[in-house]
Structures are given as C-alpha cells and as structure tokens.
Design a protein around this motif. Structure first.
Motif, PDB file in Angstrom:
ATOM      1  N   PRO A   1      18.162  80.740  72.406  1.00  0.00           N
ATOM      2  CA  PRO A   1      17.950  81.661  71.287  1.00  0.00           C
ATOM      3  C   PRO A   1      18.362  83.088  71.627  1.00  0.00           C
ATOM      4  O   PRO A   1      18.372  83.484  72.786  1.00  0.00           O
ATOM      5  CB  PRO A   1      16.442  81.568  71.033  1.00  0.00           C
TER       6      PRO A   1
ATOM      7  N   VAL B   1      15.502  91.274  66.021  1.00  0.00           N
ATOM      8  CA  VAL B   1      15.503  89.836  66.270  1.00  0.00           C
ATOM      9  C   VAL B   1      14.669  89.591  67.520  1.00  0.00           C
ATOM     10  O   VAL B   1      15.034  90.012  68.599  1.00  0.00           O
ATOM     11  CB  VAL B   1      16.930  89.299  66.495  1.00  0.00           C
TER      12      VAL B   1
ATOM     13  N   GLN C   1      12.961  84.381  65.406  1.00  0.00           N
ATOM     14  CA  GLN C   1      14.094  83.509  65.693  1.00  0.00           C
ATOM     15  C   GLN C   1      14.113  82.337  64.715  1.00  0.00           C
ATOM     16  O   GLN C   1      13.094  81.697  64.452  1.00  0.00           O
ATOM     17  CB  GLN C   1      14.004  82.992  67.126  1.00  0.00           C
ATOM     18  N   LEU C   2      15.284  82.055  64.172  1.00  0.00           N
ATOM     19  CA  LEU C   2      15.439  80.947  63.237  1.00  0.00           C
ATOM     20  C   LEU C   2      15.068  79.639  63.930  1.00  0.00           C
ATOM     21  O   LEU C   2      15.513  79.376  65.053  1.00  0.00           O
ATOM     22  CB  LEU C   2      16.888  80.900  62.753  1.00  0.00           C
TER      23      LEU C   2
ATOM     24  N   GLN D   1      18.752  75.658  62.455  1.00  0.00           N
ATOM     25  CA  GLN D   1      20.006  75.895  63.156  1.00  0.00           C
ATOM     26  C   GLN D   1      20.849  74.616  63.207  1.00  0.00           C
ATOM     27  O   GLN D   1      22.062  74.646  62.966  1.00  0.00           O
ATOM     28  CB  GLN D   1      19.737  76.400  64.574  1.00  0.00           C
TER      29      GLN D   1
ATOM     30  N   CYS E   1      24.049  83.025  64.409  1.00  0.00           N
ATOM     31  CA  CYS E   1      23.741  84.396  64.821  1.00  0.00           C
ATOM     32  C   CYS E   1      23.340  85.235  63.610  1.00  0.00           C
ATOM     33  O   CYS E   1      22.312  85.920  63.627  1.00  0.00           O
ATOM     34  CB  CYS E   1      24.952  85.004  65.526  1.00  0.00           C
TER      35      CYS E   1
ATOM     36  N   SER F   1      19.889  84.304  62.213  1.00  0.00           N
ATOM     37  CA  SER F   1      18.778  84.825  63.016  1.00  0.00           C
ATOM     38  C   SER F   1      18.568  86.306  62.752  1.00  0.00           C
ATOM     39  O   SER F   1      17.437  86.785  62.698  1.00  0.00           O
ATOM     40  CB  SER F   1      19.052  84.589  64.505  1.00  0.00           C
TER      41      SER F   1
ATOM     42  N   GLU G   1      16.950  86.620  59.389  1.00  0.00           N
ATOM     43  CA  GLU G   1      15.543  86.251  59.508  1.00  0.00           C
ATOM     44  C   GLU G   1      14.715  87.444  59.958  1.00  0.00           C
ATOM     45  O   GLU G   1      13.594  87.666  59.500  1.00  0.00           O
ATOM     46  CB  GLU G   1      15.397  85.094  60.499  1.00  0.00           C
TER      47      GLU G   1
ATOM     48  N   PHE H   1      23.822  86.423  71.637  1.00  0.00           N
ATOM     49  CA  PHE H   1      23.246  85.304  70.891  1.00  0.00           C
ATOM     50  C   PHE H   1      23.626  84.042  71.652  1.00  0.00           C
ATOM     51  O   PHE H   1      24.813  83.749  71.838  1.00  0.00           O
ATOM     52  CB  PHE H   1      23.776  85.222  69.462  1.00  0.00           C
TER      53      PHE H   1
END
Length: 384
Positions: A40, A49, A54-55, A60, A120, A123, A126, A349
């Motif tokens: 991540p 981030v 984090q997604l 993902q 990337c 995330s 997010e 990333f």
C-alpha cells in the motif's frame, strides 16, 4: 470518454515512459499471469493518504480485474510486448503522434499503464473524503438544521469532477467513490486533446453493465452475488470533451467547470503542458481556470517527482520545477486566492503482493499538491 493522444496538450503520455523506467523494489519482472507486486501507498505529508484511508484490497483487485476484462483482447495479443515497446520508444522521444496514432496503441497503453495509475489515484481520492464533504453534497447548506424531516428528502447534488487530461485511469479511480453507500451520484467530465473516447467507453461499459462477480473471478465476498452492476450508469454520468485546454478561452473553460464547487484533477498532465505547450500558455490556462471556478473548488495536481518534472526556459535552458511554477502562479500571481492544503514532493505507491494482473506491473512515485479556491480573483485583497 478519453485518454492520452497525439498532442500532450490535455495530457498525452501521462509519464508512462518515466514510470516504466523507475521500478520500485517490489516491481515484478515475471511472466504474464504472475502477481503484480507491491505494498500500500506510504503516508504523504499532512496525511492525505495514510493507513486508515488506504483503499481496501478487495476494491483494488476489482479495479485490476476491470482492466483485465475490458482489455482482455489486447492482453492476450501475442504482439502486445512489441506494441508496448513502440509506445515506450515514442514516449521517450516525445513523439506523441507516433505513440497514440492508432486505436490499438491507445488500448495497449490503457491495459498496461492505466491499472497501476487507477489504484494510486483511487487511494488518493479515498484520502480526499474529508475535503469532499465541504461541498455539502446532499441537503443544501442554506437549509441548516431545518433540513431534517421532510426537507431531508430533497435530492442530493452530484459531486462534479473535472479531469484535465483524464482518461481510463481517472475513470476507474473516480468510480470507487460510487462503491461506497455513503456517496451519492458523481458527475465525471474528462477533457483531453486526443481521440480516446472509444477506449474509455469500453471501460465505462464494463463498469455500468457487469456485476462484481462477472468482472472479478478473484473476489470472494457475499456482496458479489448482487445482480446490479458495479456502478449504475445513472449515478455516474460521464462526459468526454476532446479539446486542447491550452487553446480554449475563459468562456469555454467556464462551461466545462460549471457553476458550483467541484474537484478538478490534473494527473500526470501539468508537466506535459509546461513542456510541450510552454510556460506562457500553461500559465494563461491556470489563470483562466482560476477565474472560472467557484469558491470552494478543489484542485488536485499529481505528477512525476523531482527532475522528471522540470521545464527548460530560454537559450540557457534554465530548469524550473513544475511545483514551483504551479505554486508561483496560484499563490503569487493571483495574490493567494488559492490555499495549498496538502503537499508532498515525493511519495511511493506500492502495489500489494497479493494483487494479481495478467501482465507485470510496477510501483510508481509521484508528487502531489492540493489547493482550495478561498476567494474570487475579483475580490480586493488586503495583506495581513
């Protein structure tokens, strides 16, 4: 729908050649069908981030499978490696017409470099959720406390997202906002100088017609039996405008922007504008954009870090960092109408080792700058 094109105005290469030449420690050089490697994304300055934003890996993997399904024909093509080498060579030479002259090149680019970018970007998006809440999506702000009860049923306003140089990676990343029940509809406008409509159109069709189970054979989750598409088309209206952003005037920009605060992204595109269009034209574009957007608008700029994003000027080819040119324009030239609320000069990333994709993918590194328009250029500014 769109993606990079012959001219870099609007974002041609997205730094694909640079990205492929800078592999992270976990980059995978294995055969097709092996795992895409990495971890991540690391936290950036001001924690835009971080671990808690984090997604999730399930999402993902779904994005990677989205690309694998949409571009399955290209990924299975025995000539894919040769096509990618042609594209990389053209990008190194900054010959964007050669790189993106055919539909096969466009699709090959999207299936090779867009997947990592989409993860990337997703995330990063997010991590923007707290800032997006400032747009007062849903109940209008003026209703205040009285908005509860009957008034709370008033239709929500869609989040509007304008992506300069936007294409497949941006569309996939933005779609993750709709995968959360807390987010309403999202209106996406992609702008690029090249004819990438069919490539992004294919991706959009997969998103809005297929279920998670149809897209992802790897995802194991009870929700995957849902017969609804991953994203409903009516909740994510998409517009593509094929225009050169360095050649349009304020009125045309205002039409693209709209009349309410929005999120504007310039992802791996601004340095291409400076390099190919020149500092003068790019500065004029940023000034015109600043005078066209409503107060509260967010501007997110992501690009290659360090010397990869420098522009030469004059006979001596003096180098100016992209981030210095950007900040000088938005803060000094405009007397601080933009507030820089997040920044990072270099962030990795890294893909998680458990993620899978038909061909190897690499980690990527980027710089990030997030601004909010805090007052109109027409307002009088009194220094403190």
């Amino acid at each position: 729908m769109v993606k990079k094109a012959q001219s870099s105005r609007g974002g041609a290469s997205k730094g694909a050649a640079k990205e492929s030449s800078k592999k992270g420690k976990s980059s995978n050089n294995g055969a097709p069908g092996s795992k895409a490697r990495a971890q991540p994304a690391e936290a950036i300055e001001n924690h835009l981030v971080s671990a808690d934003t984090q997604l999730e890996l399930r999402t993902q993997q779904l994005l990677l499978d989205l690309f694998a399904r949409t571009f399955s024909k290209e990924l299975a093509d025995s000539n894919l490696d040769a096509t990618l080498q042609i594209i990389k060579g053209a990008l190194y030479s900054r010959d964007f017409e050669a790189a993106f002259s055919t539909e096969s090149h466009l699709a090959s680019y999207a299936c090779r470099w867009s997947p990592t970018r989409s993860l990337c970007y997703a995330s990063i998006i997010e991590g923007l959720r707290s800032h997006l809440g400032d747009f007062n999506l849903g109940v209008p702000e003026e209703l205040g406390d009285a908005a509860e009860g009957e008034n709370s049923r008033c239709p929500s306003r869609p989040l509007r997202m304008l992506s300069i140089g936007g294409g497949a990676a941006e569309l996939a990343a933005f779609s993750t906002l709709l995968m959360h029940k807390s987010m309403g509809s999202t209106e996406i406008v992609l702008v690029d100088s090249g004819p990438w409509a069919s490539v992004v159109g294919r991706l959009y069709d997969t998103l809005t017609t297929c279920t998670a189970r149809q897209i992802s054979k790897y995802t194991k989750h009870p929700d995957d039996v849902d017969a609804r598409p991953v994203v409903a088309a009516d909740s994510m209206p998409l517009t593509f405008s094929q225009v050169d952003v360095l050649s349009i005037d304020k009125a045309q920009l205002a039409q693209l922007v709209g009349d309410r605060p929005l999120l504007i992204t310039i992802l791996f595109t601004l340095n291409e504008l400076y390099t190919s269009g020149g500092i003068g034209k790019t500065t004029t574009f940023l000034l015109n954009l600043s005078s066209s957007v409503p107060i509260g608008t967010l501007l997110l700029v992501v690009d290659s870090p360090g010397s990869y994003s420098e522009t030469g000027v004059g006979a001596q080819a003096r180098k100016y960092p992209m981030q210095w040119l950007l900040h000088h324009t938005l803060s000094k030239s405009l007397e601080d109408i933009w507030e820089r609320i997040e920044t990072s000069e270099s962030t990795w990333f890294r893909l998680n080792d458990t993620l899978t994709y038909p061909i190897p993918l690499e980690n990527m590194r980027y710089q990030l700058h997030l601004y909010r328009l805090v007052r109109s250029p027409d307002e009088k500014h009194t220094p403190e």
